[in-house]
Design an enzyme around this catalytic site. Structure first.
Site, PDB file in Angstrom:
ATOM      1  CG  ASN A 248      21.023   7.862  39.001  1.00 15.50           C
ATOM      2  OD1 ASN A 248      20.662   7.584  40.138  1.00 15.50           O
ATOM      3  ND2 ASN A 248      20.764   7.059  37.959  1.00 15.50           N
TER       4      ASN A 248
ATOM      5  CE1 TYR B 185      26.831   1.364  45.026  1.00 12.30           C
ATOM      6  CE2 TYR B 185      26.209   1.297  47.340  1.00 12.30           C
ATOM      7  CZ  TYR B 185      25.937   1.669  46.042  1.00 12.30           C
ATOM      8  OH  TYR B 185      24.790   2.363  45.751  1.00 12.30           O
TER       9      TYR B 185
ATOM     10  CB  ALA C 229      35.525   2.934  49.263  1.00 11.51           C
ATOM     11  CB  SER C 230      32.469   4.288  45.152  1.00  8.59           C
ATOM     12  OG  SER C 230      31.227   3.629  45.362  1.00  8.59           O
ATOM     13  CE  LYS C 231      26.738   5.078  44.990  1.00  7.50           C
ATOM     14  NZ  LYS C 231      26.271   5.985  43.904  1.00  7.50           N
TER      15      LYS C 231
ATOM     16  CB  ILE D 170      15.032   3.178  46.202  1.00  7.51           C
ATOM     17  CG1 ILE D 170      15.606   4.242  47.150  1.00  7.51           C
ATOM     18  CG2 ILE D 170      13.990   3.783  45.267  1.00  7.51           C
ATOM     19  CD1 ILE D 170      14.604   4.919  48.053  1.00  7.51           C
TER      20      ILE D 170
END
Length: 244
Positions: free
Chosen positions: A77, A141, A143-145, A174
């Site tokens: 996470n 971000y 690209a990483s996800k 969220i």
């Protein structure tokens, strides 16, 4: 039925936000939860860990085994977002984003797998709807996800025969502490909250507990035939087309 009380879970970034909600949801069932992040966790057992350091994943897994003697569940996470266009972003910021959001989860999986195979355990990776689309100035971000989503499928394919399941969750907006503080800092927080709620078919933003409930189910025996999937939890946001 899942025998929760015999399980040990490692949750990275488990001191706040979605990670804390997942840690709490597992602990409520009797799981022994160990979190790992840059500071001590006042609620659960914890390991102080800086996942920007390449040697951290191996050390953290070793410490979990030293503490608990087993590892049944891994929740990746911990995350990092550094904003900037491709022109604006430094190579270091891009590298740090990939290190924390993609390389560290891969290395945690690598070092945890012998223990997860022994336990016939499960992995949940926290991706993002930005692994499916993009907000402005979030290319690193995203690209990483997207990488986390793809890695989830690869691990599921490779290690399904070993009895290990691997799934990902792609949350939308969220109400974590970070997002709540951001809204509070605005000139008209209520107007912004109404605006951001309006882009969701359900009419509101999400709660960390709503992600945690899914994560816990994915780690349970009830989800024994579920692997290699990316589960979107976004109140329908990515299904809603903008008005012409």
């Amino acid at each position: 039925m899942t025998d929760w009380t015999s399980k040990v879970a490692l949750v990275t970034g488990g001191r706040s936000g979605i990670g804390a909600a997942i840690a709490d949801a597992l602990a409520e069932k009797g799981v022994r939860v160990i979190t790992a992040q840059r500071g001590e966790d006042s609620v659960h057992e914890s390991i102080v860990a800086d996942f920007l350091r390449p040697d951290t994943p191996k050390r953290v897994v070793e410490q979990v085994i030293s503490k608990a003697g087993q590892l049944d569940m891994l929740v990746n996470n911990a995350g990092l977002m550094r904003e900037g266009t491709a022109i604006e972003m430094s190579e270091k910021d891009f590298s740090d984003t990939l290190q924390l959001n993609l390389t560290a989860p891969f290395m945690l999986i690598k070092h945890a797998l012998p223990h997860l195979i022994a336990a016939k355990g499960g992995i949940v990776n926290i991706g993002s709807i930005e692994g499916l689309g993009s907000n402005p100035r979030h290319s690193a971000y995203c690209a990483s996800k997207a990488g986390i989503h793809a890695m989830t499928r690869g691990v599921a394919v490779d290690h399904g025969p070993d009895g290990v399941r691997c799934n990902a969750i792609a949350p939308g907006w969220i109400d974590t502490e970070l997002n709540t503080a951001f809204i509070a800092s605005l000139g008209d927080p209520e107007a912004f909250r109404a605006q951001i709620g309006g882009i969701h078919p359900v009419g509101r933003t999400g709660k960390p507990e709503e992600v945690a409930t899914l994560a816990r189910w994915l780690l349970s025996d009830e989800a024994a035939f579920v692997t290699g999937q990316v589960w979107t939890v976004d109140g329908g946001r990515t299904s809603k087309l903008s008005l012409p």
